[in-house]
Design a protein around this motif. Sequence first.
Motif, short mmCIF file in Angstrom:
data_model
loop_
_atom_site.label_atom_id
_atom_site.label_comp_id
_atom_site.label_asym_id
_atom_site.label_seq_id
_atom_site.Cartn_x
_atom_site.Cartn_y
_atom_site.Cartn_z
N GLN A 1 81.12 16.80 79.20
CA GLN A 1 80.37 15.63 78.76
C GLN A 1 79.42 15.14 79.86
OE1 GLN A 1 80.28 14.54 75.61
NE2 GLN A 1 81.58 16.35 75.29
N LEU A 2 79.86 15.25 81.11
CA LEU A 2 78.99 14.87 82.23
C LEU A 2 77.75 15.75 82.27
CD1 LEU A 2 78.36 13.40 84.89
CD2 LEU A 2 79.90 15.03 86.05
N ALA A 3 77.94 17.06 82.14
CA ALA A 3 76.81 17.99 82.17
C ALA A 3 75.84 17.72 81.01
CB ALA A 3 77.30 19.43 82.12
N LEU A 4 76.37 17.49 79.81
CA LEU A 4 75.52 17.21 78.65
C LEU A 4 74.76 15.90 78.83
CD1 LEU A 4 78.01 18.25 75.83
CD2 LEU A 4 75.75 19.27 76.19
N ARG A 5 75.45 14.88 79.29
CA ARG A 5 74.80 13.57 79.46
C ARG A 5 73.67 13.65 80.49
NH1 ARG A 5 75.39 9.45 83.07
NH2 ARG A 5 77.32 10.28 84.00
N LEU A 6 73.93 14.32 81.62
CA LEU A 6 72.93 14.37 82.67
C LEU A 6 71.74 15.26 82.29
CD1 LEU A 6 75.10 14.48 85.91
CD2 LEU A 6 73.89 12.54 84.90
N ALA A 7 71.99 16.37 81.61
CA ALA A 7 70.88 17.23 81.18
C ALA A 7 69.93 16.45 80.27
CB ALA A 7 71.41 18.46 80.46
N LEU A 8 70.50 15.71 79.32
CA LEU A 8 69.68 14.93 78.40
C LEU A 8 69.00 13.77 79.11
CD1 LEU A 8 68.78 14.75 75.48
CD2 LEU A 8 70.83 13.39 74.98
N ALA A 9 69.71 13.13 80.02
CA ALA A 9 69.12 12.01 80.77
C ALA A 9 67.93 12.48 81.62
CB ALA A 9 70.18 11.36 81.65
N LYS A 10 68.07 13.65 82.23
CA LYS A 10 66.98 14.18 83.05
C LYS A 10 65.75 14.49 82.20
CE LYS A 10 70.09 16.24 86.50
NZ LYS A 10 70.62 17.51 87.06
N ALA A 11 65.96 15.13 81.06
CA ALA A 11 64.84 15.46 80.18
C ALA A 11 64.17 14.19 79.65
CB ALA A 11 65.32 16.33 79.03
N ARG A 12 64.98 13.21 79.26
CA ARG A 12 64.42 11.96 78.74
C ARG A 12 63.65 11.20 79.81
NH1 ARG A 12 69.75 9.71 75.47
NH2 ARG A 12 69.34 10.70 73.44
N ALA A 13 64.16 11.21 81.04
CA ALA A 13 63.50 10.48 82.13
C ALA A 13 62.11 11.03 82.39
CB ALA A 13 64.35 10.55 83.39
N VAL A 14 61.97 12.34 82.43
CA VAL A 14 60.66 12.95 82.66
C VAL A 14 59.77 12.79 81.43
CG1 VAL A 14 59.45 15.10 83.16
CG2 VAL A 14 61.57 14.55 84.37
#
Length: 216
Positions: A60-73
């Motif tokens: 869940q950590l990996a999924l959350r961070l991958a999506l957060a990184k894409a959304r941030a950019v």
Amino acid sequence: MSPPSADHDRTARPGTTVRTLILGSTSRYRRELLTRLTIPFEVASPEVDETPLPGEAPAQLALRLALAKARAVAANFPHAVVIGSDQVADLNGLPLGKPGSHERAVAQLHQMHGQTVIFQTAVAVVCAESGFEQVELAAVKVKFRELNDDEIEIYLRIEQPYDCAGSAKSEGLGIALLESIESDDPTALVGLPLIRTCRMLRAAGIALLATSGARP
């Protein structure tokens, strides 16, 4: 942001939109992997806090961070198609991040030797303007050999994998630490599962195998 990595035909088919492709990561490993697709892309730092939430499972950590990184950019470049990715080493439910130092890498390899570690590698693709958003997880099962102190020390001094989750580079000398690797997406262990990435890029409108089309 960096300049495009290659020069390709940017002509769009009628009714399609040409979008810039951005890798939302400063990882040199992910950049090298994405370069294999021979399409131009740019790089931007996502500036995301990677601290795990209380009780958060590694996947869940990996999924959350991958999506957060894409959304941030994507928030800064809404017209672009953005890739975000994150990897967490999962040792019996315990998340192991990048060691950052020799001492922490020694401790990680002592924890993992003789154990099976699941490397949870998530990738997300987001385009804010079109509303496209997908995220997938590739779980790679890695069995480490029984390692002695000398082997750990020699390996770390040679390869210095202090920026790698799990303190080992399977694409380098780190392969000598392993008994086996099980994965359905061969590049996932290095940091970016390209089979899943390609699938999502196609869905987002990026034509990977075309001399003309909606290529960035």
